[in-house]
Design a protein around this motif. Structure first.
Motif, mmCIF file in Angstrom:
data_model
loop_
_atom_site.group_PDB
_atom_site.id
_atom_site.type_symbol
_atom_site.label_atom_id
_atom_site.label_comp_id
_atom_site.label_asym_id
_atom_site.label_seq_id
_atom_site.Cartn_x
_atom_site.Cartn_y
_atom_site.Cartn_z
ATOM 1 N N ALA A 29 -27.916 -7.127 -32.486
ATOM 2 C CA ALA A 29 -26.334 -7.333 -32.704
ATOM 3 C C ALA A 29 -26.182 -8.919 -33.111
ATOM 4 C CB ALA A 29 -25.458 -7.346 -31.453
ATOM 5 N N PRO A 30 -25.235 -9.009 -34.169
ATOM 6 C CA PRO A 30 -24.847 -10.231 -34.809
ATOM 7 C C PRO A 30 -24.252 -11.062 -33.843
ATOM 8 C CG PRO A 30 -23.686 -8.610 -35.886
ATOM 9 C CD PRO A 30 -24.339 -8.033 -34.675
ATOM 10 N N LEU A 31 -24.298 -12.799 -34.111
ATOM 11 C CA LEU A 31 -23.847 -13.604 -33.111
ATOM 12 C C LEU A 31 -22.210 -13.805 -32.808
ATOM 13 C CD1 LEU A 31 -25.648 -16.905 -34.515
ATOM 14 C CD2 LEU A 31 -26.069 -15.637 -32.294
ATOM 15 N N ASP A 32 -21.403 -13.297 -33.837
ATOM 16 C CA ASP A 32 -20.128 -13.389 -33.432
ATOM 17 C C ASP A 32 -19.789 -12.241 -32.844
ATOM 18 O OD1 ASP A 32 -19.632 -15.417 -35.054
ATOM 19 O OD2 ASP A 32 -19.055 -14.617 -36.942
ATOM 20 N N PHE A 33 -20.266 -10.983 -33.201
ATOM 21 C CA PHE A 33 -20.286 -9.701 -32.106
ATOM 22 C C PHE A 33 -20.629 -9.842 -30.647
ATOM 23 C CE2 PHE A 33 -22.100 -5.928 -30.257
ATOM 24 C CZ PHE A 33 -21.318 -4.855 -30.794
ATOM 25 N N CYS A 34 -21.817 -10.648 -30.572
ATOM 26 C CA CYS A 34 -22.162 -10.928 -29.168
ATOM 27 C C CYS A 34 -21.233 -11.942 -28.449
ATOM 28 C CB CYS A 34 -23.586 -11.640 -29.154
ATOM 29 S SG CYS A 34 -24.833 -10.233 -29.522
ATOM 30 N N ARG A 35 -20.650 -12.827 -29.400
ATOM 31 C CA ARG A 35 -19.702 -13.973 -28.658
ATOM 32 C C ARG A 35 -18.401 -13.184 -28.263
ATOM 33 N NH1 ARG A 35 -20.973 -17.007 -33.373
ATOM 34 N NH2 ARG A 35 -22.545 -18.610 -32.982
ATOM 35 N N ASP A 36 -17.852 -12.315 -28.832
ATOM 36 C CA ASP A 36 -16.682 -11.545 -28.490
ATOM 37 C C ASP A 36 -17.031 -10.627 -27.549
ATOM 38 O OD1 ASP A 36 -15.379 -12.534 -30.840
ATOM 39 O OD2 ASP A 36 -15.592 -10.772 -32.047
ATOM 40 N N TYR A 37 -18.318 -10.002 -27.361
ATOM 41 C CA TYR A 37 -18.578 -9.204 -26.237
ATOM 42 C C TYR A 37 -18.877 -9.867 -25.334
ATOM 43 C CZ TYR A 37 -21.816 -6.677 -23.035
ATOM 44 O OH TYR A 37 -22.273 -6.406 -21.914
ATOM 45 N N ALA A 38 -19.589 -11.033 -25.010
ATOM 46 C CA ALA A 38 -19.637 -11.993 -23.905
ATOM 47 C C ALA A 38 -18.284 -12.452 -23.330
ATOM 48 C CB ALA A 38 -20.382 -13.081 -24.066
ATOM 49 N N THR A 39 -17.297 -12.693 -24.048
ATOM 50 C CA THR A 39 -16.082 -13.221 -23.651
ATOM 51 C C THR A 39 -15.302 -11.838 -22.949
ATOM 52 O OG1 THR A 39 -16.031 -14.723 -25.392
ATOM 53 C CG2 THR A 39 -13.757 -14.082 -24.670
ATOM 54 N N ALA A 40 -15.338 -10.855 -23.591
ATOM 55 C CA ALA A 40 -14.649 -9.765 -23.140
ATOM 56 C C ALA A 40 -15.266 -9.312 -21.751
ATOM 57 C CB ALA A 40 -14.673 -8.300 -24.325
ATOM 58 N N ALA A 41 -16.665 -9.472 -21.931
ATOM 59 C CA ALA A 41 -17.282 -8.942 -20.625
ATOM 60 C C ALA A 41 -16.855 -9.962 -19.368
ATOM 61 C CB ALA A 41 -18.543 -9.187 -20.754
ATOM 62 N N VAL A 42 -16.693 -10.806 -19.495
ATOM 63 C CA VAL A 42 -16.382 -11.909 -18.496
ATOM 64 C C VAL A 42 -14.799 -11.874 -18.057
ATOM 65 C CG1 VAL A 42 -15.994 -14.512 -17.894
ATOM 66 C CG2 VAL A 42 -17.898 -14.036 -19.236
ATOM 67 N N ARG A 43 -13.999 -11.529 -18.929
ATOM 68 C CA ARG A 43 -12.668 -11.046 -18.690
ATOM 69 C C ARG A 43 -12.706 -9.713 -17.912
ATOM 70 N NH1 ARG A 43 -10.499 -11.907 -24.603
ATOM 71 N NH2 ARG A 43 -10.424 -14.334 -24.421
ATOM 72 N N GLN A 44 -13.465 -8.814 -18.285
ATOM 73 C CA GLN A 44 -13.529 -7.670 -17.756
ATOM 74 C C GLN A 44 -13.975 -7.706 -16.106
ATOM 75 O OE1 GLN A 44 -15.981 -5.331 -20.431
ATOM 76 N NE2 GLN A 44 -14.200 -3.787 -20.494
ATOM 77 N N VAL A 45 -14.781 -8.732 -15.760
ATOM 78 C CA VAL A 45 -15.488 -8.955 -14.647
ATOM 79 C C VAL A 45 -14.255 -9.675 -13.736
ATOM 80 C CG1 VAL A 45 -17.009 -10.472 -13.173
ATOM 81 C CG2 VAL A 45 -17.764 -9.118 -15.392
ATOM 82 N N GLU A 46 -13.801 -10.683 -14.479
ATOM 83 C CA GLU A 46 -12.620 -11.324 -13.964
ATOM 84 C C GLU A 46 -11.336 -10.266 -13.391
ATOM 85 O OE1 GLU A 46 -11.742 -14.356 -16.497
ATOM 86 O OE2 GLU A 46 -13.190 -15.609 -15.834
ATOM 87 N N THR A 47 -11.044 -9.479 -14.226
ATOM 88 C CA THR A 47 -10.326 -8.221 -13.875
ATOM 89 C C THR A 47 -10.519 -7.558 -12.792
ATOM 90 O OG1 THR A 47 -9.370 -8.416 -16.301
ATOM 91 C CG2 THR A 47 -8.934 -6.441 -15.015
ATOM 92 N N SER A 48 -11.732 -6.888 -13.016
ATOM 93 C CA SER A 48 -12.347 -6.139 -11.603
ATOM 94 C C SER A 48 -12.428 -6.914 -10.366
ATOM 95 C CB SER A 48 -13.568 -5.885 -12.036
ATOM 96 O OG SER A 48 -14.387 -4.980 -11.019
ATOM 97 N N ARG A 49 -12.842 -8.106 -10.556
ATOM 98 C CA ARG A 49 -12.702 -8.987 -9.101
ATOM 99 C C ARG A 49 -11.200 -9.170 -8.625
ATOM 100 N NH1 ARG A 49 -17.435 -13.309 -10.234
ATOM 101 N NH2 ARG A 49 -19.231 -11.763 -10.268
ATOM 102 N N SER A 50 -10.229 -9.299 -9.438
ATOM 103 C CA SER A 50 -8.832 -9.464 -9.297
ATOM 104 C C SER A 50 -8.223 -8.322 -8.428
ATOM 105 C CB SER A 50 -7.903 -9.969 -10.110
ATOM 106 O OG SER A 50 -7.704 -9.042 -11.153
ATOM 107 N N ILE A 51 -8.895 -7.000 -8.569
ATOM 108 C CA ILE A 51 -8.255 -5.747 -8.043
ATOM 109 C C ILE A 51 -9.156 -5.292 -7.002
ATOM 110 C CG2 ILE A 51 -7.824 -3.589 -8.619
ATOM 111 C CD1 ILE A 51 -7.507 -4.379 -11.646
ATOM 112 N N PRO A 52 -8.723 -5.170 -5.729
ATOM 113 C CA PRO A 52 -9.712 -5.097 -4.622
ATOM 114 C C PRO A 52 -10.362 -3.728 -4.735
ATOM 115 C CG PRO A 52 -7.500 -5.955 -3.689
ATOM 116 C CD PRO A 52 -7.275 -5.544 -5.224
ATOM 117 N N ALA A 53 -9.566 -2.643 -4.913
ATOM 118 C CA ALA A 53 -10.381 -1.219 -5.368
ATOM 119 C C ALA A 53 -11.380 -1.430 -6.453
ATOM 120 C CB ALA A 53 -9.241 -0.346 -5.770
#
Length: 96
Positions: A27-51
């Motif tokens: 995967a290209p660098l820009d693609f991976c930067r976007d992916y990693a940023t989105a992944a961290v957001r998803q993790v934070e979202t998941s942690r903010s919802i008890p279920a």
């Protein structure tokens, strides 16, 4: 050319082909930067919802670098599948 030299030449060509294929699939660098940023957001979202806060392992780390580095060595299709797996988990535990 002797059989030994033919074998070495064939191995050299095969090694070059494998390197080219793996480089093309990475995967290209820009693609991976976007992916990693989105992944961290998803993790934070998941942690903010008890279920939803049940994910463990590298998929659910909030460490940007873990997601970014993994992406760099992965094929774009595998990266998209990983993003979709997190998205599907969050949707399912939210009841969407």
């Amino acid at each position: 050319m002797s059989n030994g030299l033919k074998l070495l030449a064939a191995i050299g060509v095969l090694g070059t082909s494998v390197t080219i294929v793996s480089t093309v699939q990475a995967a290209p660098l820009d693609f991976c930067r976007d992916y990693a940023t989105a992944a961290v957001r998803q993790v934070e979202t998941s942690r903010s919802i008890p279920a939803c806060n049940r994910g463990v392992g590298a998929r659910w780390t909030s460490d940007y670098r873990v997601h970014f580095d993994w992406c760099l060595g992965a094929a774009p299709g595998a990266v998209e599948a990983e993003r979709a797996a997190r998205t599907n988990w969050i949707r399912s535990c939210r009841g969407m």
